[in-house]
Design an enzyme around this catalytic site. Sequence first.
Site, PDB file in Angstrom:
ATOM      1  N   LYS A 173       1.559  10.022   5.700  1.00  0.00           N
ATOM      2  CA  LYS A 173       1.593   8.608   6.081  1.00  0.00           C
ATOM      3  C   LYS A 173       2.855   7.910   5.571  1.00  0.00           C
ATOM      4  O   LYS A 173       2.905   6.692   5.458  1.00  0.00           O
ATOM      5  CB  LYS A 173       0.317   7.911   5.592  1.00  0.00           C
ATOM      6  CG  LYS A 173      -0.972   8.491   6.192  1.00  0.00           C
ATOM      7  CD  LYS A 173      -2.189   7.603   5.938  1.00  0.00           C
ATOM      8  CE  LYS A 173      -3.442   8.156   6.627  1.00  0.00           C
ATOM      9  NZ  LYS A 173      -4.605   7.250   6.499  1.00  0.00           N
ATOM     10  N   GLU A 207       7.515  -7.032   1.236  1.00  0.00           N
ATOM     11  CA  GLU A 207       6.264  -7.056   1.996  1.00  0.00           C
ATOM     12  C   GLU A 207       5.457  -8.331   1.678  1.00  0.00           C
ATOM     13  O   GLU A 207       4.814  -8.899   2.554  1.00  0.00           O
ATOM     14  CB  GLU A 207       5.421  -5.811   1.685  1.00  0.00           C
ATOM     15  CG  GLU A 207       6.007  -4.496   2.218  1.00  0.00           C
ATOM     16  CD  GLU A 207       5.813  -4.319   3.730  1.00  0.00           C
ATOM     17  OE1 GLU A 207       5.264  -5.218   4.391  1.00  0.00           O
ATOM     18  OE2 GLU A 207       6.232  -3.267   4.243  1.00  0.00           O
ATOM     19  N   LYS A 247       0.857  -1.178   0.000  1.00  0.00           N
ATOM     20  CA  LYS A 247       0.000   0.000   0.000  1.00  0.00           C
ATOM     21  C   LYS A 247       0.894   1.229   0.000  1.00  0.00           C
ATOM     22  O   LYS A 247       1.702   1.422   0.908  1.00  0.00           O
ATOM     23  CB  LYS A 247      -0.902  -0.008   1.232  1.00  0.00           C
ATOM     24  CG  LYS A 247      -1.738   1.259   1.333  1.00  0.00           C
ATOM     25  CD  LYS A 247      -2.765   1.173   2.421  1.00  0.00           C
ATOM     26  CE  LYS A 247      -3.535   2.471   2.517  1.00  0.00           C
ATOM     27  NZ  LYS A 247      -4.551   2.417   3.559  1.00  0.00           N
ATOM     28  N   LYS A 273      -2.127  -1.446  -3.891  1.00  0.00           N
ATOM     29  CA  LYS A 273      -3.010  -0.276  -3.834  1.00  0.00           C
ATOM     30  C   LYS A 273      -2.196   0.995  -3.912  1.00  0.00           C
ATOM     31  O   LYS A 273      -1.213   1.091  -3.180  1.00  0.00           O
ATOM     32  CB  LYS A 273      -3.760  -0.338  -2.504  1.00  0.00           C
ATOM     33  CG  LYS A 273      -4.642   0.843  -2.233  1.00  0.00           C
ATOM     34  CD  LYS A 273      -5.258   0.713  -0.881  1.00  0.00           C
ATOM     35  CE  LYS A 273      -6.031   1.984  -0.575  1.00  0.00           C
ATOM     36  NZ  LYS A 273      -6.533   1.986   0.758  1.00  0.00           N
ATOM     37  N   TYR A 318     -15.086   1.112  -6.874  1.00  0.00           N
ATOM     38  CA  TYR A 318     -16.360   1.795  -6.637  1.00  0.00           C
ATOM     39  C   TYR A 318     -17.276   1.661  -7.849  1.00  0.00           C
ATOM     40  O   TYR A 318     -18.457   1.954  -7.773  1.00  0.00           O
ATOM     41  CB  TYR A 318     -16.107   3.273  -6.292  1.00  0.00           C
ATOM     42  CG  TYR A 318     -15.204   3.407  -5.083  1.00  0.00           C
ATOM     43  CD1 TYR A 318     -15.718   3.227  -3.802  1.00  0.00           C
ATOM     44  CD2 TYR A 318     -13.833   3.666  -5.223  1.00  0.00           C
ATOM     45  CE1 TYR A 318     -14.897   3.303  -2.691  1.00  0.00           C
ATOM     46  CE2 TYR A 318     -13.012   3.747  -4.113  1.00  0.00           C
ATOM     47  CZ  TYR A 318     -13.545   3.564  -2.852  1.00  0.00           C
ATOM     48  OH  TYR A 318     -12.726   3.627  -1.754  1.00  0.00           O
ATOM     49  N   ARG A 326     -10.550  10.140   1.872  1.00  0.00           N
ATOM     50  CA  ARG A 326     -10.385  10.820   3.165  1.00  0.00           C
ATOM     51  C   ARG A 326     -11.464  11.887   3.353  1.00  0.00           C
ATOM     52  O   ARG A 326     -11.883  12.147   4.478  1.00  0.00           O
ATOM     53  CB  ARG A 326      -8.967  11.387   3.271  1.00  0.00           C
ATOM     54  CG  ARG A 326      -7.928  10.273   3.333  1.00  0.00           C
ATOM     55  CD  ARG A 326      -6.500  10.802   3.365  1.00  0.00           C
ATOM     56  NE  ARG A 326      -5.540   9.703   3.207  1.00  0.00           N
ATOM     57  CZ  ARG A 326      -4.241   9.893   3.031  1.00  0.00           C
ATOM     58  NH1 ARG A 326      -3.729  11.119   3.009  1.00  0.00           N
ATOM     59  NH2 ARG A 326      -3.433   8.855   2.897  1.00  0.00           N
ATOM     60  N   SER A 376     -10.152   5.710  -4.640  1.00  0.00           N
ATOM     61  CA  SER A 376     -11.075   6.834  -4.802  1.00  0.00           C
ATOM     62  C   SER A 376     -10.597   7.854  -5.834  1.00  0.00           C
ATOM     63  O   SER A 376     -11.393   8.371  -6.614  1.00  0.00           O
ATOM     64  CB  SER A 376     -11.301   7.502  -3.447  1.00  0.00           C
ATOM     65  OG  SER A 376     -10.067   7.940  -2.889  1.00  0.00           O
TER      66      SER A 376
HETATM   67  C1  PBG Z   1      -7.185   3.650   5.495  1.00  0.00           C
HETATM   68  C2  PBG Z   1      -7.575   3.406   4.099  1.00  0.00           C
HETATM   69  C3  PBG Z   1      -7.424   4.317   3.059  1.00  0.00           C
HETATM   70  C4  PBG Z   1      -8.005   3.742   1.931  1.00  0.00           C
HETATM   71  C5  PBG Z   1      -8.469   2.471   2.291  1.00  0.00           C
HETATM   72  N1  PBG Z   1      -8.179   2.269   3.645  1.00  0.00           N
HETATM   73  C6  PBG Z   1      -6.884   5.695   3.057  1.00  0.00           C
HETATM   74  C7  PBG Z   1      -5.536   5.974   3.572  1.00  0.00           C
HETATM   75  O1  PBG Z   1      -4.700   5.087   3.732  1.00  0.00           O
HETATM   76  O2  PBG Z   1      -5.290   7.143   3.861  1.00  0.00           O
HETATM   77  C8  PBG Z   1      -8.090   4.414   0.605  1.00  0.00           C
HETATM   78  C9  PBG Z   1      -9.118   3.937  -0.336  1.00  0.00           C
HETATM   79  C10 PBG Z   1      -9.412   4.853  -1.458  1.00  0.00           C
HETATM   80  O3  PBG Z   1      -8.786   5.919  -1.642  1.00  0.00           O
HETATM   81  O4  PBG Z   1     -10.332   4.517  -2.212  1.00  0.00           O
HETATM   82  N2  PBG Z   1      -6.478   2.768   6.195  1.00  0.00           N
END
Ligand code: PBG
Length: 327
Positions: free
Chosen positions: A219, A235, A197, A250, A315, A207, A276
Amino acid sequence: MLNLVERPRRNRKNAWTRAMARETHLGPEHFIYPLFIHEGQGRQPIKSMPGCSRLCMSSLIDEAGAALADGIGSIVLFPALGDDKKTPHGEESYNPDGLVQTALRKLKSAWPDLTLITDVALDPFSSDGHDGIVSAEGDILNDETVDVLVKQAVSQAEAGADIISPSDMMDGRIGAIRQGLDQAGFTHVSILAYTAKYASAFYGPFRDALDSAPRFGDKKTYQMDPANVREALREVELDVSEGADMVMVKPAGPFLDVIKAVRESTVLPVAAYQVSGEYAMLKAAAQNGWLDERKAVLESLLGIRRAGADVILTYYARQAAAWLREG
Ligand code: PBG
């Protein structure tokens, strides 16, 4: 007249021949449908994700049933909580009567065949908007966070989760959650690890949807550097050795090479998350009339499958299923 033995166009000459030559397939069975839930009433539209809403319990049950009818067998839940429920240690994440736990119980009794996936991370529950516990110095505390994540995962399993999906990127959380689940009697509950990720700019709309942006900093000390691919394989090795059943990359679109590398490095099923921001880009261009939404979305999903993803969190799941049905 060219003297050609090979004419690749022969395999493209009509729809049936193209179907015979097709290497990658896309169907609703390849989709996981992410859904946002909230404590209020009704459907609350998300501005930066046109077509997506935060759902109340009854609209969640409806939407999940509609997904199932569309041939989509699994959903993943993301809770939007009021600030009053958010604390530095995210205790609400393992409240047996919390929003996610309540939703799981209702979904299980309404749709016993639906596979329920839950996200494990502290950000929706954290007053700091981080996936882990923050120290006085502003560091994200790894091992202390993992303790809370295990409680969160076990409480989700108790409420009926079929697959636990840790998205926090703390070290050692897969092994700890596996052990916690097993000790609590949930050996049958699977783990879909967010293995690679990335610290991506494409999570912005998500968010907004959860009001979960970090209150300070970013992050980057836990999510991966978008410049890296070898690190993803490290990982993968760790998550597999700790007991992951499936691994995830992701975001998806900007990381197709990572999906391919991960596919080649493990025999486990590989998931990819069309996040998203990828959704928002496609939607915005479509709404402006700049892209043919149907064609662009199906091509983006096919590309993710071709790169090596077995399943895609998107989505667009229901919409894509409908388009594929139309043929
Ligand atoms: C949080 C989480 C995030 C997403 C899924 N789980 C956001 C982040 O890590 O800040 C993002 C999913 C998306 O953007 O569609 N643990």
